[in-house]
Design a protein around this motif. Structure first.
Motif, short mmCIF file in Angstrom:
data_model
loop_
_atom_site.label_atom_id
_atom_site.label_comp_id
_atom_site.label_asym_id
_atom_site.label_seq_id
_atom_site.Cartn_x
_atom_site.Cartn_y
_atom_site.Cartn_z
N ARG A 55 0.83 -1.20 0.00
CA ARG A 55 0.00 0.00 0.00
C ARG A 55 0.86 1.26 0.00
N GLN A 58 2.29 1.73 -3.47
CA GLN A 58 1.31 2.26 -4.41
C GLN A 58 1.07 3.75 -4.18
N GLU A 59 0.98 4.18 -2.91
CA GLU A 59 0.79 5.59 -2.62
C GLU A 59 1.98 6.43 -3.08
N LYS A 60 3.17 5.88 -2.92
CA LYS A 60 4.37 6.59 -3.37
C LYS A 60 4.36 6.77 -4.89
N LYS A 61 3.93 5.73 -5.61
CA LYS A 61 3.85 5.82 -7.07
C LYS A 61 2.81 6.86 -7.49
N LYS A 62 1.68 6.92 -6.76
CA LYS A 62 0.64 7.89 -7.08
C LYS A 62 1.15 9.32 -6.87
N GLN A 63 1.87 9.55 -5.77
CA GLN A 63 2.41 10.88 -5.52
C GLN A 63 3.42 11.28 -6.58
N GLN A 64 4.28 10.35 -6.98
CA GLN A 64 5.24 10.65 -8.03
C GLN A 64 4.54 10.96 -9.35
N ARG A 65 3.45 10.24 -9.63
CA ARG A 65 2.71 10.49 -10.86
C ARG A 65 2.05 11.87 -10.83
N LYS A 66 1.51 12.26 -9.66
CA LYS A 66 0.89 13.57 -9.54
C LYS A 66 1.91 14.69 -9.72
N LYS A 67 3.10 14.52 -9.14
CA LYS A 67 4.14 15.52 -9.31
C LYS A 67 4.56 15.66 -10.76
N LYS A 70 1.68 17.56 -12.58
CA LYS A 70 1.40 18.93 -12.13
C LYS A 70 2.32 19.91 -12.85
#
Length: 234
Positions: A55, A58-67, A70
């Protein structure tokens, strides 16, 4: 010649026997290889934390994708090149900014309070930190004689100049340095009537500001503390 190694002899002992005497090779192998502890580090989290580890990954990958998605904010140079702060020709109309001027009159009456009637250092300190977007100003004195008489509404209050839209629907850039601006603030007339009570007419209070004292961005003036001092340019 070296004795033939035994088939079940470890490879480390065989290599040591080639480089040292048999007794010395046996001692080194026993002390530094055979009796040396081997520490093992886990390469994966325990089974109980495997779900939490997945988990977090997955959250780390989501944050990297958002950065990555953006967009970066524009720099000041890019904003100037794109003309984001420029007033378009179609918008250079005096009537378009009259509602803004009415809002500014209410704003300046609110910040001045009773100082609007008395003036003095109290009013000067409040005006020094005020925002002049929407103010109706007139150039009364300037180092450049051709600028005297320019009158209109301030559409841009930058650090070193006012951009003023005149009644002829033209934008004039007036530097603050060496320029004195005048503006009027209508306030209720508090003089008593002859039959008692107070008059409801509006009187106009006239203020003059020296541009040298306003060579700061409007956002910086709001949080800046000004002290009264003598200016050699006045």
């Amino acid at each position: 010649m070296d004795p033939k190694p035994k088939k079940d002899q470890p490879i480390a002992a065989i290599l040591l026997a080639r480089a040292h005497d048999p007794d010395e090779a046996t001692r080194i192998f026993t002390e530094k290889v055979q009796q040396r502890p081997l520490f093992l580090a886990p390469s994966s989290p325990p089974p109980s934390d495997a779900r939490a580890a997945r988990r977090r990954a997955q959250e780390k990958k989501k944050q990297q994708r958002k950065k990555a998605l953006k967009p970066r904010p524009l720099s000041s140079t890019q904003r100037r090149r794109l003309g984001l702060y420029d007033v378009p020709r179609a918008g250079q109309r005096h009537a378009l900014f009259e509602p803004l001027h009415q809002l500014w009159l209410g704003y300046v009456r609110e910040i001045l309070g009773s100082e609007a009637y008395t003036g003095g250092e109290g009013a000067a300190a409040k005006l020094a930190s005020a925002d002049f977007h929407g103010a109706g100003v007139e150039v009364v004195r300037s180092g450049c004689v051709s600028r005297v008489g320019i009158k209109g509404i301030v559409v841009k209050d930058s650090k070193f100049a006012f951009e003023i839209v005149t009644r002829r629907d033209r934008v004039k850039l007036v530097p603050k340095e060496g320029t004195v601006f005048r503006f009027e603030v209508p306030v209720p007339d508090l003089r008593p009537k002859e039959g008692g009570g107070q008059a409801q007419e509006m009187s106009r209070m006239v203020f003059e500001i020296h541009g040298e004292q306003f060579q700061f961005r409007s956002a910086d003036r709001a949080s800046r503390k000004f002290r009264s001092h003598f200016s050699k340019k006045l």
